[in-house]
Design a protein around this motif. Structure first.
Motif, PDB file in Angstrom:
ATOM      1  N   LEU A   1      17.205  55.781  70.744  1.00  0.00           N
ATOM      2  CA  LEU A   1      17.585  56.744  71.786  1.00  0.00           C
ATOM      3  C   LEU A   1      16.647  57.939  71.809  1.00  0.00           C
ATOM      4  CD1 LEU A   1      19.494  57.775  74.000  1.00  0.00           C
ATOM      5  CD2 LEU A   1      20.874  58.818  72.193  1.00  0.00           C
ATOM      6  N   GLN A   2      16.391  58.538  70.666  1.00  0.00           N
ATOM      7  CA  GLN A   2      15.568  59.744  70.647  1.00  0.00           C
ATOM      8  C   GLN A   2      14.127  59.453  71.061  1.00  0.00           C
ATOM      9  OE1 GLN A   2      18.087  60.898  66.922  1.00  0.00           O
ATOM     10  NE2 GLN A   2      16.467  62.396  67.086  1.00  0.00           N
ATOM     11  N   ASP A   3      13.626  58.244  70.726  1.00  0.00           N
ATOM     12  CA  ASP A   3      12.276  57.878  71.181  1.00  0.00           C
ATOM     13  C   ASP A   3      12.242  57.729  72.701  1.00  0.00           C
ATOM     14  OD1 ASP A   3      11.242  57.837  68.596  1.00  0.00           O
ATOM     15  OD2 ASP A   3      11.791  55.735  68.284  1.00  0.00           O
ATOM     16  N   ALA A   4      13.309  57.141  73.270  1.00  0.00           N
ATOM     17  CA  ALA A   4      13.363  56.987  74.727  1.00  0.00           C
ATOM     18  C   ALA A   4      13.462  58.348  75.404  1.00  0.00           C
ATOM     19  CB  ALA A   4      14.557  56.107  75.108  1.00  0.00           C
ATOM     20  N   VAL A   5      14.284  59.237  74.851  1.00  0.00           N
ATOM     21  CA  VAL A   5      14.419  60.580  75.410  1.00  0.00           C
ATOM     22  C   VAL A   5      13.080  61.313  75.334  1.00  0.00           C
ATOM     23  CG1 VAL A   5      15.501  62.836  75.063  1.00  0.00           C
ATOM     24  CG2 VAL A   5      16.885  60.750  74.992  1.00  0.00           C
ATOM     25  N   PHE A   6      12.369  61.144  74.225  1.00  0.00           N
ATOM     26  CA  PHE A   6      11.050  61.774  74.079  1.00  0.00           C
ATOM     27  C   PHE A   6      10.105  61.341  75.201  1.00  0.00           C
ATOM     28  CE2 PHE A   6       6.679  61.014  72.565  1.00  0.00           C
ATOM     29  CZ  PHE A   6       6.256  62.319  72.415  1.00  0.00           C
ATOM     30  N   LYS A   7      10.079  60.040  75.486  1.00  0.00           N
ATOM     31  CA  LYS A   7       9.148  59.555  76.513  1.00  0.00           C
ATOM     32  C   LYS A   7       9.508  60.112  77.887  1.00  0.00           C
ATOM     33  CE  LYS A   7       6.705  55.571  78.244  1.00  0.00           C
ATOM     34  NZ  LYS A   7       6.266  54.187  77.946  1.00  0.00           N
ATOM     35  N   VAL A   8      10.803  60.132  78.211  1.00  0.00           N
ATOM     36  CA  VAL A   8      11.221  60.651  79.510  1.00  0.00           C
ATOM     37  C   VAL A   8      10.968  62.158  79.588  1.00  0.00           C
ATOM     38  CG1 VAL A   8      13.177  60.954  81.060  1.00  0.00           C
ATOM     39  CG2 VAL A   8      12.903  58.807  79.807  1.00  0.00           C
ATOM     40  N   ALA A   9      11.274  62.874  78.504  1.00  0.00           N
ATOM     41  CA  ALA A   9      11.057  64.321  78.484  1.00  0.00           C
ATOM     42  C   ALA A   9       9.581  64.663  78.626  1.00  0.00           C
ATOM     43  CB  ALA A   9      11.609  64.913  77.189  1.00  0.00           C
ATOM     44  N   THR A  10       8.723  63.824  78.071  1.00  0.00           N
ATOM     45  CA  THR A  10       7.282  64.052  78.183  1.00  0.00           C
ATOM     46  C   THR A  10       6.837  64.017  79.636  1.00  0.00           C
ATOM     47  OG1 THR A  10       6.863  63.125  75.984  1.00  0.00           O
ATOM     48  CG2 THR A  10       5.009  63.186  77.516  1.00  0.00           C
ATOM     49  N   ARG A  11       7.430  63.106  80.426  1.00  0.00           N
ATOM     50  CA  ARG A  11       7.060  63.048  81.845  1.00  0.00           C
ATOM     51  C   ARG A  11       7.492  64.326  82.556  1.00  0.00           C
ATOM     52  NH1 ARG A  11       5.881  58.802  85.416  1.00  0.00           N
ATOM     53  NH2 ARG A  11       5.121  57.803  83.525  1.00  0.00           N
ATOM     54  N   ALA A  12       8.682  64.819  82.254  1.00  0.00           N
ATOM     55  CA  ALA A  12       9.134  66.077  82.872  1.00  0.00           C
ATOM     56  C   ALA A  12       8.203  67.215  82.482  1.00  0.00           C
ATOM     57  CB  ALA A  12      10.566  66.388  82.432  1.00  0.00           C
ATOM     58  N   ASN A  13       7.831  67.266  81.206  1.00  0.00           N
ATOM     59  CA  ASN A  13       6.940  68.335  80.738  1.00  0.00           C
ATOM     60  C   ASN A  13       5.575  68.233  81.401  1.00  0.00           C
ATOM     61  OD1 ASN A  13       6.702  70.627  78.901  1.00  0.00           O
ATOM     62  ND2 ASN A  13       5.153  69.395  77.862  1.00  0.00           N
TER      63      ASN A  13
END
Length: 367
Positions: A259-271
């Protein structure tokens, strides 16, 4: 007999035409009541918007409140209906209410009354033609929310971006159109910020949507059981890549594998979108071009006349900067998410720091 006064002497002619030709039905008291309702709801359920509204240009503060309140109403609508058919009827109601509001016949809904008031002000400042652009964006927001009312996961990260473009970027386009400001550069900037905000909204919603539904408080104050099933809106391609299983997230929360790896990837796109917006802002304020093409230029309502691309862009940024402050809560959430190793269940409220950072951003005109 003395009739109740309306909002602004200049609006009377637009509301009612020649004297005694049409019945009055929206009073100052109606508008004030609608404003109080919208602001109270934003303060309770969308505090970021409640803060940002204070810093958008005064002529569009009511417009901003109405748009964000409409978005909030549509977001929470699925939890208030018992089946998809009723939900579809409610979305149809809102689309018809929007159509009637733009036609000058607002229903007795606080959102519509407040939106009607700002449309009259826009017509007085800039003419009737500007309303059509605003109507396009508001209608697109309603349609998109209707398509996503069942909380289906997004097929891909790109489809999540498309959703963010059609919701949060769209609200920013509508806000700019209500000023009115029309510029390819400002729409471009709004697109990136809105996409970041839309992605962040999905990340923020994970702890809420993935947890068992809480009872719904009805307008009368009574509690009704929610019909919502737990859901996870992370893109399916990202979840597959990181080995995330919905059932594990529903059972184990932040301890679910990947979960946290998936959230990291999605958050990176927002950033990435926020980084792009900051670089664009710096270049535009210096009088340079944006540095890359606007991918939505040429689409409906993104077709610009030559003279609409030759404006004083730094001046227009200064004039409309409050509308771009949406980037500050989104950026602060991403920072908080990084500090807890991308566990969305562990992110805490930013407290007093958020209003301080919004004020700083406005003072320096930096994101």
């Amino acid at each position: 007999m003395r009739r109740p006064s309306l909002a602004g002497n200049g609006l009377k002619r637009l509301l009612y035409g020649p004297a005694n030709s049409r019945r009055r039905y929206v009073t100052d008291a109606d508008i004030e009541s609608a404003r109080k309702y919208c602001l109270a709801q934003l303060h309770k359920s969308d505090y970021d918007a409640h803060l940002v509204r204070r810093f958008v240009p005064p002529p569009v503060q009511d417009a901003y409140a109405a748009l964000r309140m409409l978005n909030l109403e549509l977001v929470r609508l699925p939890e208030l209906v018992s089946n998809p058919t009723i939900g579809a009827l409610r979305f149809k109601f809102w689309q018809e209410s929007i159509d009637n509001t733009f036609a000058g016949r607002p229903p007795r809904e606080p959102i519509c009354i407040l939106l009607h008031k700002v449309l009259l002000e826009l017509e007085e400042r800039a003419g009737a033609a500007k309303k059509q652009s605003v109507k396009f964006w508001v209608s697109r927001l309603v349609r998109t929310r209707g398509k996503h009312m069942d909380n289906r996961p997004f097929a891909s990260l790109e489809s999540l971006e498309d959703y963010a473009e059609s919701t949060y970027s769209t609200m920013m386009y509508a806000t700019l159109a209500l000023m009115p400001v029309r510029s390819t550069h400002l729409d471009h900037l709004a697109s990136h910020i809105g996409k970041a905000c839309g992605i962040v909204a999905v990340l923020r919603g994970i702890p809420v949507l993935a947890s068992p539904a809480q009872p719904v408080v009805t307008p009368s104050g009574a509690e009704a059981p929610s019909t919502r099933e737990p859901s996870l809106l992370l893109p399916l391609d990202v979840m597959a890549e990181q080995g995330v299983k919905e059932e594990e997230v529903f059972r184990e929360g932040p301890n679910a594998q990947g979960l946290q790896d998936a959230v990291f990837k999605v958050a990176t796109r927002a950033n990435d979108h926020l980084i792009t917006a900051r670089e664009m802002l710096r270049r535009l304020k210096d009088g340079d071009d944006a540095g890359h093409e606007f991918e939505h230029q040429g689409e409906v309502e993104h077709v610009y006349e030559h003279n609409e691309q030759q404006h004083d862009v730094p001046m227009e940024i200064h004039r409309s900067f409050g509308a771009f402050l949406e980037a500050i809560p989104a950026g602060q959430f991403l920072e908080s998410l990084e500090k807890v190793n991308f566990d969305p269940f562990a992110v805490k409220s930013s407290g007093w720091r958020l209003p301080w950072r919004i004020w700083q951003a406005l003072s320096k005109q930096q994101l």
